[in-house]
Scaffold this motif. Sequence first.
Motif, PDB file in Angstrom:
ATOM      1  N   THR A   1      45.214  34.834  35.159  1.00 35.95           N
ATOM      2  CA  THR A   1      46.117  35.944  35.486  1.00 35.95           C
ATOM      3  C   THR A   1      46.632  35.837  36.921  1.00 35.95           C
TER       4      THR A   1
ATOM      5  N   GLN B   1      47.306  33.338  38.531  1.00 38.97           N
ATOM      6  CA  GLN B   1      48.343  32.295  38.639  1.00 38.97           C
ATOM      7  C   GLN B   1      49.519  32.540  37.684  1.00 38.97           C
ATOM      8  N   ASN B   2      49.573  33.751  37.084  1.00 38.32           N
ATOM      9  CA  ASN B   2      50.610  34.049  36.082  1.00 38.32           C
ATOM     10  C   ASN B   2      50.577  33.048  34.930  1.00 38.32           C
TER      11      ASN B   2
ATOM     12  N   VAL C   1      48.869  32.216  30.922  1.00 38.11           N
ATOM     13  CA  VAL C   1      48.336  32.859  29.719  1.00 38.11           C
ATOM     14  C   VAL C   1      47.928  31.762  28.738  1.00 38.11           C
TER      15      VAL C   1
END
Length: 336
Positions: free
Chosen positions: A10, A12-13, A15
């Motif tokens: 999360t 590091q953006n 998924v």
Amino acid sequence: MPEDYRSALTAQNLVPLWPSLRSVLPPGKPAQRTKPVCWPYQALRPLLLQAGELTPIEKAERRVLVLANPGHGLQKMQASSTIYLGMQLLLPGEWAPAHRHTPNAVRMIVEGEGAYTTVEGERCPMSRGDLILTPTGLWHEHGHDGDKPVVWLDVLDLPLVYYMETSYVTEGKAQAVTAEAADRAYQRGGVVPAPAFVRAEQPFPMLRYPWLDVRAALQALATNQPDIEAVQVAYVNPETGADSQKILGFSALMLRPGERLDLPARSCAMVLHLIEGASDVKLEGHQFSLDEADTCCIPGYTPVTLANRSAEQSAFVFIADDAPLQKKLGLYEVRS
Ligand code: GTQ
């Protein structure tokens, strides 16, 4: 998955795909938010007329009740993933000012006489069953010289254009009327204007499709081709024969007295609006009884059976779908 791993992703953006793979790529059939929904005109009409008392047109700009599909959430104002439907009221003497916008619109006239839409200077009178195009980027405004309320169904590709982050409007001032729709060169299929044999590029040559002409074409088709599977005509560009707009497609269907018609499952969702007569619409788990001016939405990938409830009168249905878009994208399917 360990909590600290999730948090690291999360931060590091990022998924992970694998827990969600089957929800974005379900087997065999897409996940659909679009639900089968019917909007009976007799329920909607008094609420629309009440909007006429509650809201002056100067405040509203467009006095519209949106036919929203609860499957998408009412606030999304979507009938399907790509189709917006609105029922618009214009009272005698009112004027809905000129603007132009990126979404494409059409109007299917539901009731009343004496109103008109002016599109790029061309005045298009509105009568029951007429289809009037206001394609992307063209100036349009609505006026009303009659003495009773006028109501029409707006069909726009707004949800798609909004999703693409390309939806916006430009306000304008009243247009000078330069042509009456009835005087237009595009009157019939088969002959098009060809001054000095040079055909000008005309992306939207025909803006008004009068119901009387479309109805006559359907009746002639039913008479001349009694074995035809479906008595149906498409609204097309008379220059090219292509769909009249690039994203949504429009057609009219006649159900002969007593006729039952099975429509195969297609990948596109569909909106049906009953212009004349009475028809049942059956699909898995649902049945709608459409009377005049009723509108319903059918999700994609769903077979539908239409049945004319009258043994004496024909029924006439206006159909909108996003087949033109799906065909361009290579996504269109018919499952028999
Ligand atoms: O009449 O121009 O239902 O711009 C939604 C947006 C109608 C219109 C709608 C619009 C219009």
